[in-house]
Design a protein around this motif. Structure first.
Motif, PDB file in Angstrom:
ATOM      1  N   GLU A  27       0.826  -1.214   0.000  1.00  0.00           N
ATOM      2  CA  GLU A  27       0.000   0.000   0.000  1.00  0.00           C
ATOM      3  C   GLU A  27       0.857   1.260   0.000  1.00  0.00           C
ATOM      4  N   ASN A  28       2.117   1.150   0.331  1.00  0.00           N
ATOM      5  CA  ASN A  28       3.011   2.299   0.360  1.00  0.00           C
ATOM      6  C   ASN A  28       3.344   2.825  -1.036  1.00  0.00           C
ATOM      7  N   TRP A  29       3.303   1.960  -2.059  1.00  0.00           N
ATOM      8  CA  TRP A  29       3.717   2.395  -3.401  1.00  0.00           C
ATOM      9  C   TRP A  29       2.816   1.889  -4.527  1.00  0.00           C
ATOM     10  N   PHE A  30       1.983   0.880  -4.258  1.00  0.00           N
ATOM     11  CA  PHE A  30       1.260   0.196  -5.327  1.00  0.00           C
ATOM     12  C   PHE A  30      -0.266   0.277  -5.165  1.00  0.00           C
ATOM     13  N   LEU A  31      -0.777  -0.119  -4.039  1.00  0.00           N
ATOM     14  CA  LEU A  31      -2.216  -0.325  -3.870  1.00  0.00           C
ATOM     15  C   LEU A  31      -2.838   0.611  -2.840  1.00  0.00           C
ATOM     16  N   ARG A  32      -4.131   0.865  -3.017  1.00  0.00           N
ATOM     17  CA  ARG A  32      -4.908   1.577  -1.999  1.00  0.00           C
ATOM     18  C   ARG A  32      -5.293   0.605  -0.900  1.00  0.00           C
ATOM     19  N   LEU A  33      -5.607  -0.642  -1.303  1.00  0.00           N
ATOM     20  CA  LEU A  33      -5.996  -1.684  -0.362  1.00  0.00           C
ATOM     21  C   LEU A  33      -5.331  -2.988  -0.764  1.00  0.00           C
ATOM     22  N   ALA A  34      -4.622  -3.599   0.176  1.00  0.00           N
ATOM     23  CA  ALA A  34      -4.014  -4.918  -0.041  1.00  0.00           C
ATOM     24  C   ALA A  34      -4.438  -5.801   1.123  1.00  0.00           C
ATOM     25  N   GLU A  35      -5.322  -6.741   0.843  1.00  0.00           N
ATOM     26  CA  GLU A  35      -5.758  -7.690   1.867  1.00  0.00           C
ATOM     27  C   GLU A  35      -5.332  -9.083   1.434  1.00  0.00           C
ATOM     28  N   PHE A  36      -4.755  -9.826   2.358  1.00  0.00           N
ATOM     29  CA  PHE A  36      -4.319 -11.195   2.096  1.00  0.00           C
ATOM     30  C   PHE A  36      -4.938 -12.113   3.128  1.00  0.00           C
ATOM     31  N   SER A  37      -5.309 -13.300   2.684  1.00  0.00           N
ATOM     32  CA  SER A  37      -5.850 -14.318   3.574  1.00  0.00           C
ATOM     33  C   SER A  37      -5.054 -15.594   3.421  1.00  0.00           C
ATOM     34  N   THR A  38      -4.866 -16.284   4.541  1.00  0.00           N
ATOM     35  CA  THR A  38      -4.158 -17.559   4.536  1.00  0.00           C
ATOM     36  C   THR A  38      -5.033 -18.607   3.840  1.00  0.00           C
TER      37      THR A  38
ATOM     38  N   SER B 205      -6.371 -21.059   5.067  1.00  0.00           N
ATOM     39  CA  SER B 205      -7.488 -21.409   5.951  1.00  0.00           C
ATOM     40  C   SER B 205      -8.496 -20.270   6.092  1.00  0.00           C
ATOM     41  N   GLY B 206      -8.253 -19.140   5.410  1.00  0.00           N
ATOM     42  CA  GLY B 206      -9.201 -18.031   5.408  1.00  0.00           C
ATOM     43  C   GLY B 206      -8.930 -16.954   6.446  1.00  0.00           C
TER      44      GLY B 206
ATOM     45  N   ILE C 240       3.419 -12.070   3.444  1.00  0.00           N
ATOM     46  CA  ILE C 240       2.552 -12.925   2.641  1.00  0.00           C
ATOM     47  C   ILE C 240       3.291 -14.220   2.315  1.00  0.00           C
ATOM     48  N   GLN C 241       2.526 -15.266   2.029  1.00  0.00           N
ATOM     49  CA  GLN C 241       3.089 -16.596   1.813  1.00  0.00           C
ATOM     50  C   GLN C 241       2.425 -17.268   0.608  1.00  0.00           C
ATOM     51  N   PRO C 242       3.132 -18.193  -0.051  1.00  0.00           N
ATOM     52  CA  PRO C 242       2.488 -18.996  -1.092  1.00  0.00           C
ATOM     53  C   PRO C 242       1.243 -19.684  -0.522  1.00  0.00           C
ATOM     54  N   GLY C 243       0.186 -19.691  -1.318  1.00  0.00           N
ATOM     55  CA  GLY C 243      -1.090 -20.245  -0.879  1.00  0.00           C
ATOM     56  C   GLY C 243      -2.067 -19.173  -0.423  1.00  0.00           C
ATOM     57  N   ASP C 244      -1.558 -17.977  -0.088  1.00  0.00           N
ATOM     58  CA  ASP C 244      -2.445 -16.880   0.308  1.00  0.00           C
ATOM     59  C   ASP C 244      -3.286 -16.433  -0.886  1.00  0.00           C
ATOM     60  N   SER C 245      -4.470 -15.948  -0.598  1.00  0.00           N
ATOM     61  CA  SER C 245      -5.287 -15.295  -1.625  1.00  0.00           C
ATOM     62  C   SER C 245      -5.300 -13.799  -1.294  1.00  0.00           C
ATOM     63  N   TYR C 246      -5.607 -12.984  -2.306  1.00  0.00           N
ATOM     64  CA  TYR C 246      -5.588 -11.540  -2.064  1.00  0.00           C
ATOM     65  C   TYR C 246      -6.783 -10.857  -2.686  1.00  0.00           C
ATOM     66  N   ARG C 247      -7.015  -9.638  -2.189  1.00  0.00           N
ATOM     67  CA  ARG C 247      -7.981  -8.692  -2.742  1.00  0.00           C
ATOM     68  C   ARG C 247      -7.270  -7.348  -2.779  1.00  0.00           C
ATOM     69  N   TRP C 248      -7.206  -6.744  -3.992  1.00  0.00           N
ATOM     70  CA  TRP C 248      -6.491  -5.488  -4.181  1.00  0.00           C
ATOM     71  C   TRP C 248      -7.406  -4.426  -4.774  1.00  0.00           C
ATOM     72  N   GLN C 249      -7.176  -3.177  -4.359  1.00  0.00           N
ATOM     73  CA  GLN C 249      -7.830  -2.005  -4.944  1.00  0.00           C
ATOM     74  C   GLN C 249      -6.782  -0.919  -5.155  1.00  0.00           C
ATOM     75  N   TRP C 250      -7.023  -0.055  -6.156  1.00  0.00           N
ATOM     76  CA  TRP C 250      -6.075   0.989  -6.527  1.00  0.00           C
ATOM     77  C   TRP C 250      -6.674   2.369  -6.324  1.00  0.00           C
ATOM     78  N   TYR C 251      -5.791   3.344  -6.062  1.00  0.00           N
ATOM     79  CA  TYR C 251      -6.212   4.743  -6.083  1.00  0.00           C
ATOM     80  C   TYR C 251      -6.600   5.105  -7.512  1.00  0.00           C
TER      81      TYR C 251
END
Length: 166
Positions: free
Chosen positions: A36-47, A49-50, A59-70
């Motif tokens: 979020e410091n240089w790329f995204l407005r919102l960076a959420e990651f889930s393991t 297991s959710g 972040i780790q391999p297997g994580d899923s993400y949700r991203w939003q931009w300015y």
């Protein structure tokens, strides 16, 4: 007429030279807060297991993400998954429907270079424009912004919500 090499629309590479330590470059990619410091407005990651990762948790391999931009409405977001890095990469992820992105640091001519490769881009005409042209343009900008931020320069992103990019 000269015989031209046919353009490969299935992948592209963006390189940016960085006179910064490799560790500092990698750190900029590895937590939601750093992204979020240089790329995204919102960076959420889930393991897998959710469980939602904390903002400063790696972040780790297997994580899923949700991203939003300015500059884009909240309805514009990307979802994907962090993959195991391949040879030489420190990060690899599925970038929504636009393919797979791998990121590595290489040394060429005594220069540290951040190399991003997006591959497996779908081959229909719309994907060529949206993902090959659009993503390559976007990554070029964001890697330049990363360089600016890492060198204590300005954040080049449009953070004014009234100036939408769509």
């Amino acid at each position: 007429m000269e015989d031209r090499k046919k353009l490969d629309w299935s992948s592209f590479t963006v390189n940016i030279p960085l006179d910064i330590s490799k560790d500092k470059i990698i750190e900029a990619w590895m937590t939601p807060k750093a992204l979020e410091n240089w790329f995204l407005r919102l960076a959420e990651f889930s393991t897998p297991s959710g469980e939602k990762r904390k903002r400063e948790e790696k972040i780790q391999p297997g994580d899923s993400y949700r991203w939003q931009w300015y500059g884009w409405p909240e309805s514009t977001e990307e979802h994907g998954k962090i993959l195991n890095p391949e040879q030489g990469e420190f990060l690899r992820f599925v970038f929504g429907k636009s393919g797979i992105v791998g990121i590595k640091i290489v040394e060429e001519n005594k220069q540290t270079i951040l190399r991003l490769i997006q591959e497996n881009i779908p081959q229909d005409e719309e994907s060529r424009m949206n993902f090959f042209v659009g993503c390559k343009t976007g990554w070029t900008f964001y890697l330049l912004n990363l360089k600016s931020i890492l060198l204590n320069g300005p954040d080049l992103r449009n953070k004014r919500s009234e100036l939408q990019m769509d």
